[in-house]
Every structure is written in structure tokens, then in C-alpha cells.
Design a protein around this motif. Structure first.
Motif, mmCIF file in Angstrom:
data_model
loop_
_atom_site.group_PDB
_atom_site.id
_atom_site.type_symbol
_atom_site.label_atom_id
_atom_site.label_comp_id
_atom_site.label_asym_id
_atom_site.label_seq_id
_atom_site.Cartn_x
_atom_site.Cartn_y
_atom_site.Cartn_z
ATOM 1 N N TYR A 1 -3.144 -10.469 6.731
ATOM 2 C CA TYR A 1 -2.359 -9.263 6.458
ATOM 3 C C TYR A 1 -0.895 -9.610 6.191
ATOM 4 O O TYR A 1 -0.276 -9.071 5.263
ATOM 5 C CB TYR A 1 -2.412 -8.286 7.638
ATOM 6 N N ILE B 1 -1.297 -1.421 11.246
ATOM 7 C CA ILE B 1 -2.704 -1.578 11.595
ATOM 8 C C ILE B 1 -3.145 -0.442 12.514
ATOM 9 O O ILE B 1 -2.603 -0.276 13.607
ATOM 10 C CB ILE B 1 -2.936 -2.936 12.277
ATOM 11 N N ASP C 1 0.805 -1.224 0.000
ATOM 12 C CA ASP C 1 0.000 0.000 0.000
ATOM 13 C C ASP C 1 0.835 1.269 0.000
ATOM 14 O O ASP C 1 0.366 2.324 -0.398
ATOM 15 C CB ASP C 1 -0.926 0.024 1.219
ATOM 16 N N ARG D 1 -8.993 1.013 16.093
ATOM 17 C CA ARG D 1 -10.257 1.752 16.012
ATOM 18 C C ARG D 1 -10.304 2.810 17.112
ATOM 19 O O ARG D 1 -9.873 2.573 18.232
ATOM 20 C CB ARG D 1 -11.436 0.790 16.165
ATOM 21 N N LYS E 1 -3.744 -1.080 7.170
ATOM 22 C CA LYS E 1 -5.065 -1.643 7.467
ATOM 23 C C LYS E 1 -5.770 -0.812 8.536
ATOM 24 O O LYS E 1 -5.157 -0.394 9.515
ATOM 25 C CB LYS E 1 -4.945 -3.089 7.961
ATOM 26 N N ALA E 2 -7.059 -0.594 8.318
ATOM 27 C CA ALA E 2 -7.923 0.065 9.295
ATOM 28 C C ALA E 2 -9.290 -0.589 9.161
ATOM 29 O O ALA E 2 -10.178 -0.080 8.485
ATOM 30 C CB ALA E 2 -8.001 1.563 9.039
ATOM 31 N N GLU E 3 -9.448 -1.735 9.786
ATOM 32 C CA GLU E 3 -10.668 -2.533 9.659
ATOM 33 C C GLU E 3 -11.226 -2.864 11.032
ATOM 34 O O GLU E 3 -10.491 -2.899 12.020
ATOM 35 C CB GLU E 3 -10.369 -3.823 8.895
ATOM 36 N N LYS E 4 -12.497 -3.143 11.070
ATOM 37 C CA LYS E 4 -13.145 -3.503 12.328
ATOM 38 C C LYS E 4 -12.604 -4.832 12.851
ATOM 39 O O LYS E 4 -12.261 -4.959 14.020
ATOM 40 C CB LYS E 4 -14.659 -3.582 12.135
ATOM 41 N N ILE F 1 -9.679 -7.583 12.767
ATOM 42 C CA ILE F 1 -8.261 -7.693 12.426
ATOM 43 C C ILE F 1 -7.926 -9.155 12.168
ATOM 44 O O ILE F 1 -8.177 -10.015 13.019
ATOM 45 C CB ILE F 1 -7.389 -7.120 13.563
ATOM 46 N N THR F 2 -7.348 -9.423 11.009
ATOM 47 C CA THR F 2 -6.944 -10.790 10.644
ATOM 48 C C THR F 2 -5.450 -10.786 10.324
ATOM 49 O O THR F 2 -5.049 -10.643 9.161
ATOM 50 C CB THR F 2 -7.769 -11.308 9.447
#
Length: 120
Positions: free
Chosen positions: A47, A67, A25, A70, A37-40, A42-43
Motif C-alpha cells: 500500500y 485502511i 484513490d 473489517r 483500502k478495505a481488504e481482508k 492487509i499488506t
């Protein structure tokens, strides 16, 4: 991205996505293919697998996921890499520090002091 530019590399920038040949990215996160990453949910495994694939395409020696937590600023986020990558990174850091100590101890000492003060 702003935090990375202000605290690491002013020339860092987002990459254009290239599908199967994606290179991460962001370019300019020194020696790394970085996935932001900015996701609800996290995996981490996903990643890191993605970053490691993109590291090869980018021609970088290391990969990581940056990461964002939130409800927190970027500085409170995490940089994650697998243990194999981290060991290679730490080995490189150790070897480069030893080389600088051998080549110019005073320069190494000044840099070491600067980074220790920044961490205090």
C-alpha cells in the motif's frame, strides 16, 4: 469517502484510475495522495509503495494509505505512511506552527485550543 468529506474536506472525491499514471484513490485529502483500502489481508508495504508512486504523479508532498478495518466503521480505520514521509510531515507541521506563532500568536493560540478540545 463520506467520512473524509464530513470530517476533513467536503470537496474530496474519488479519482478516475489512470493505470501507470494513477494519482491515488482520492483527491482532497490535504497534501496527500491517498490510497483507500478495505481488504481482508492487509499488506502495508504494498500500500505504501503504491501511494508513494502515486504521490509523484499527483504532485503531492505526502502519501498515505487509509485502511478500513473489517467489521468496523471508517473512523476506526488507520492512516499509514512510512517513517520518512511522517518525519517530513511532522517537520512541516512544526515549521508552519512556528511561522503562525511568529506572525499571529493569538490566531495560533485559538487554533491550538480548538484542536486540543476536539481531541479531548
Amino acid at each position: 469517502m463520506t467520512y473524509i468529506r464530513e470530517h476533513h474536506n467536503p470537496g474530496a472525491h474519488r479519482n478516475v484510475q489512470m493505470g501507470a499514471r494513477d494519482i491515488g484513490d482520492v483527491s482532497g485529502y490535504y497534501l496527500h495522495a491517498a490510497e483507500l483500502k478495505a481488504e481482508k489481508a492487509i499488506t502495508l508495504a504494498d500500500y505504501i509503495a503504491q501511494a508513494n508512486r502515486e504521490r509523484v504523479h499527483a504532485g503531492e508532498p505526502f502519501a498515505c494509505a487509509v485502511i478500513k478495518r473489517r467489521m468496523k466503521g471508517v473512523k476506526d480505520g488507520y492512516v499509514v505512511r512510512d517513517v520518512e514521509t511522517d518525519c517530513r510531515l511532522m517537520n512541516r507541521l512544526r515549521d508552519m506552527e512556528a511561522a503562525l506563532q511568529d506572525a499571529d500568536f493569538d490566531r495560533w493560540f485559538d487554533i491550538d485550543e480548538e484542536h486540543r478540545r476536539a481531541a479531548a
